[in-house]
Design an enzyme around this catalytic site. Structure first.
Site, PDB file in Angstrom:
ATOM      1  N   HIS A 144      -3.662   8.881  57.477  1.00 22.03           N
ATOM      2  CA  HIS A 144      -3.524   7.522  58.022  1.00 22.03           C
ATOM      3  C   HIS A 144      -3.135   7.514  59.496  1.00 22.03           C
ATOM      4  O   HIS A 144      -3.059   6.470  60.113  1.00 22.03           O
ATOM      5  CB  HIS A 144      -2.439   6.766  57.260  1.00 22.03           C
ATOM      6  CG  HIS A 144      -1.059   7.306  57.520  1.00 22.03           C
ATOM      7  ND1 HIS A 144      -0.555   8.408  56.869  1.00 22.03           N
ATOM      8  CD2 HIS A 144      -0.093   6.924  58.386  1.00 22.03           C
ATOM      9  CE1 HIS A 144       0.647   8.665  57.307  1.00 22.03           C
ATOM     10  NE2 HIS A 144       0.961   7.789  58.249  1.00 22.03           N
TER      11      HIS A 144
HETATM   12  C1  UD1 Z   1       3.422   3.414  60.402  1.00 22.41           C
HETATM   13  C2  UD1 Z   1       4.150   4.347  61.356  1.00 22.41           C
HETATM   14  C3  UD1 Z   1       3.807   5.782  61.016  1.00 22.41           C
HETATM   15  C4  UD1 Z   1       4.088   6.078  59.562  1.00 22.41           C
HETATM   16  C5  UD1 Z   1       3.397   5.060  58.667  1.00 22.41           C
HETATM   17  C6  UD1 Z   1       3.825   5.263  57.250  1.00 22.41           C
HETATM   18  C7  UD1 Z   1       4.506   3.427  63.620  1.00 22.41           C
HETATM   19  C8  UD1 Z   1       4.083   3.505  65.034  1.00 22.41           C
HETATM   20  N1  UD1 Z   1       3.741   4.129  62.741  1.00 22.41           N
HETATM   21  O1  UD1 Z   1       2.029   3.610  60.615  1.00 22.41           O
HETATM   22  O2  UD1 Z   1       4.592   6.646  61.795  1.00 22.41           O
HETATM   23  O3  UD1 Z   1       3.609   7.350  59.267  1.00 22.41           O
HETATM   24  O4  UD1 Z   1       3.778   3.732  59.079  1.00 22.41           O
HETATM   25  O5  UD1 Z   1       2.868   4.836  56.348  1.00 22.41           O
HETATM   26  O6  UD1 Z   1       5.471   2.785  63.291  1.00 22.41           O
HETATM   27  N2  UD1 Z   1      -1.454  -2.609  57.075  1.00 22.41           N
HETATM   28  C9  UD1 Z   1      -1.748  -3.368  55.975  1.00 22.41           C
HETATM   29  N3  UD1 Z   1      -0.748  -3.590  55.066  1.00 22.41           N
HETATM   30  C10 UD1 Z   1       0.510  -3.124  55.205  1.00 22.41           C
HETATM   31  C11 UD1 Z   1       0.797  -2.362  56.337  1.00 22.41           C
HETATM   32  C12 UD1 Z   1      -0.199  -2.110  57.262  1.00 22.41           C
HETATM   33  O7  UD1 Z   1      -2.871  -3.835  55.800  1.00 22.41           O
HETATM   34  O8  UD1 Z   1       1.354  -3.378  54.332  1.00 22.41           O
HETATM   35  C13 UD1 Z   1      -2.540  -2.312  58.046  1.00 22.41           C
HETATM   36  C14 UD1 Z   1      -2.645  -3.341  59.169  1.00 22.41           C
HETATM   37  O9  UD1 Z   1      -3.983  -3.479  59.487  1.00 22.41           O
HETATM   38  C15 UD1 Z   1      -1.910  -2.641  60.313  1.00 22.41           C
HETATM   39  C16 UD1 Z   1      -2.230  -1.180  60.062  1.00 22.41           C
HETATM   40  O10 UD1 Z   1      -2.281  -1.049  58.657  1.00 22.41           O
HETATM   41  O11 UD1 Z   1      -2.346  -3.075  61.571  1.00 22.41           O
HETATM   42  C17 UD1 Z   1      -1.205  -0.231  60.633  1.00 22.41           C
HETATM   43  O12 UD1 Z   1       0.113  -0.539  60.148  1.00 22.41           O
HETATM   44  P1  UD1 Z   1       1.405  -0.150  61.007  1.00 22.41           P
HETATM   45  O13 UD1 Z   1       2.629  -0.434  60.243  1.00 22.41           O
HETATM   46  O14 UD1 Z   1       1.307  -0.734  62.354  1.00 22.41           O
HETATM   47  O15 UD1 Z   1       1.238   1.387  61.211  1.00 22.41           O
HETATM   48  P2  UD1 Z   1       0.989   2.531  60.129  1.00 22.41           P
HETATM   49  O16 UD1 Z   1      -0.341   3.132  60.401  1.00 22.41           O
HETATM   50  O17 UD1 Z   1       1.293   2.038  58.777  1.00 22.41           O
HETATM   51  N1  UDP Z   2       3.338   8.189  49.203  1.00 22.35           N
HETATM   52  C1  UDP Z   2       3.257   7.371  48.080  1.00 22.35           C
HETATM   53  N2  UDP Z   2       2.042   6.867  47.741  1.00 22.35           N
HETATM   54  C2  UDP Z   2       0.903   7.138  48.424  1.00 22.35           C
HETATM   55  C3  UDP Z   2       1.000   7.975  49.566  1.00 22.35           C
HETATM   56  C4  UDP Z   2       2.226   8.476  49.941  1.00 22.35           C
HETATM   57  O1  UDP Z   2       4.254   7.119  47.415  1.00 22.35           O
HETATM   58  O2  UDP Z   2      -0.176   6.649  48.047  1.00 22.35           O
HETATM   59  C5  UDP Z   2       4.657   8.686  49.626  1.00 22.35           C
HETATM   60  C6  UDP Z   2       4.768  10.188  49.764  1.00 22.35           C
HETATM   61  O3  UDP Z   2       5.166  10.762  48.546  1.00 22.35           O
HETATM   62  C7  UDP Z   2       5.803  10.359  50.859  1.00 22.35           C
HETATM   63  C8  UDP Z   2       5.647   9.113  51.700  1.00 22.35           C
HETATM   64  O4  UDP Z   2       4.911   8.185  50.916  1.00 22.35           O
HETATM   65  O5  UDP Z   2       7.122  10.377  50.344  1.00 22.35           O
HETATM   66  C9  UDP Z   2       4.920   9.422  52.963  1.00 22.35           C
HETATM   67  O6  UDP Z   2       4.578   8.240  53.617  1.00 22.35           O
HETATM   68  P1  UDP Z   2       3.467   8.156  54.713  1.00 22.35           P
HETATM   69  O7  UDP Z   2       2.511   9.255  54.559  1.00 22.35           O
HETATM   70  O8  UDP Z   2       2.948   6.765  54.678  1.00 22.35           O
HETATM   71  O9  UDP Z   2       4.286   8.278  56.077  1.00 22.35           O
HETATM   72  P2  UDP Z   2       4.776   9.503  56.970  1.00 22.35           P
HETATM   73  O10 UDP Z   2       5.606  10.392  56.127  1.00 22.35           O
HETATM   74  O11 UDP Z   2       3.576  10.149  57.532  1.00 22.35           O
HETATM   75  O12 UDP Z   2       5.549   8.834  58.044  1.00 22.35           O
END
Ligand code: UD1
Ligand code: UDP
Length: 373
Positions: A204
């Protein structure tokens, strides 16, 4: 003592739950502030339910946006709550925009910040997370580094005071939930998967999904996998695949099961039973080595170098040939597989949450939990 937790994304909920539990065990009821950075049921509420964090005090509904929009709106909303509630300390975890917003809002109100998972560095300043980590660490009063390596990174930036090596709370989370997952989750049956016969994939990260060129490279890897694979897709990636016209291509891959993001219990069960994990996630790299599953990281750098040094993780980037080389080696070379799967977990013993709470309570008793001039 009145601690406030500011969190807003899936990994923050998972990694802070053990710290919240540890406070509760000591009879301290923390204030829980959810920014709403993640808001879909399967990105947020499912974790609050599974980890029994049902008493969120403030839902700030910040939602998505550009980097500055999301961080700025979160800061404004967090500040209002902190001004009203006046906690003794604000806890943040990791490197998201929620962390940066929580840290900046808090320190400027002279409320000390305790940063859980401090000191991680990818040394890649093009990642939003790297900027968030650096700034949060430099604004923090108490820094909970998961490893000695993280502590060294802080030392190299001149941060020597208030640093405690406590392990990573992800170990606490895995130990607290993997037996429950084993018992409760029916995900393998549901998806028709057999233990150790599939690859688990997550991806992601912005650098992999925001450019069509890179996302296409990821799709090419998925198309070439030689055994069954399961990919619970983060909404960011799903949106990008659709926007770049790659979604249909992914759906057509015969060996690949694509699902919504999964809850923690289902995901842990899938991860525990996977033959190989391929990921660009930070938390998933950590969990793989804890669960003894070889990890191929779809990135060119990692802020978890301990996993690579220990031998449980290999950086393959988005290079199809390199990724496939290691997938095939893991499938065909038993000794190689065994070596990777037996790499030692560098993230501690699962008591990080308890340590964090003990340290904070002691600092509070001594009157040392304050923003120092
Ligand atoms: C964020 C964090 C990243 C982390 C990830 C965990 C930052 C800069 N990045 O990235 O470090 O690894 O969370 O998963 O804070 N969206 C939805 N539904 C949701 C959430 C997001 O549709 O509930 C979509 C939206 O289009 C949004 C995009 O995902 O614009 C990105 O979401 P955002 O929270 O900005 O960043 P992540 O990629 O989730
Ligand atoms: N995870 C989850 N369901 C999923 C994918 C990830 O519960 O479908 C959990 C995973 O076990 C880990 C955490 O989410 O504990 C990692 O989150 P993510 O990859 O979104 O963020 P990051 O760690 O890269 O910030």
């Amino acid at each position: 003592m009145k601690p406030a937790f500011v969190f807003g994304t899936r990994p923050e909920i998972i990694k802070l739950a053990p710290v919240i539990r540890a406070f509760e065990k000591r009879g301290v009821k923390p204030l829980l502030i959810h920014t709403g950075q993640h808001y879909d049921y399967e990105m947020s509420r499912i974790f609050l339910e599974e980890l029994e964090l049902d008493s969120i005090d403030y839902h700030l509904e910040v939602g998505s946006g550009t980097q500055a929009e999301q961080t700025g709106i979160a800061m404004i909303k967090i500040e209002k709550v902190l001004m009203k509630e006046k906690p003794d300390v604000t806890l943040v975890q990791g490197d998201t925009n929620t962390v940066l917003a929580g840290a900046l809002a808090s320190v400027k109100l002279k409320i000390p910040i305790a940063h859980v998972e401090a000191g991680l560095r990818s040394f890649d300043r093009t990642m939003p997370e790297e900027i968030n980590r650096i700034l949060a660490d430099h604004a923090s009063e108490v820094l909970f580094a998961p490893t000695e390596e993280a502590k060294k990174n802080l030392e190299n930036e001149g941060i020597r005071e208030g640093v405690y090596v406590v392990g990573n709370t992800i170990v606490d989370a895995v130990l607290q939930n993997s037996e429950i997952a084993e018992r409760k989750s029916r995900i393998l049956e549901k998806l028709g998967l057999k233990p150790k016969e599939y690859i688990l994939i997550t991806a992601h990260r912005a650098e992999n999904t925001d450019s069509k060129k890179n996302l296409e490279k990821l799709v090419e890897i998925l198309e070439a996998l030689p055994i069954k694979a399961i990919y619970p897709i983060h909404p960011r990636t799903r949106n990008r695949l659709k926007a770049f016209g790659l979604w249909e291509r992914v759906k057509k891959i015969e060996n690949l099961i694509v699902t919504q993001p999964l809850g923690y219990l289902d995901f842990l069960k899938l991860q525990k039973n996977a033959k190989i994990v391929m990921t660009d996630s930070g938390g998933v790299q950590e969990e793989s080595i804890i669960l003894n599953v070889p990890c191929l990281t779809l990135r060119y750098n990692t802020e978890r170098p301990e996993t690579v040094k220990a031998g449980g993780n290999i950086l393959v980037g988005l290079e199809k040939d390199r990724a496939l080389h290691y997938v095939n080696k893991l499938l065909n070379d038993k000794d190689f597989y065994k070596k990777m799967a037996s790499a030692e977990n560098p993230f501690g013993d699962g008591k990080a949450g308890e340590r964090i709470v003990k340290i904070l309570l002691e600092l509070y008793e001594k009157g040392e939990l304050r923003v120092k001039s």
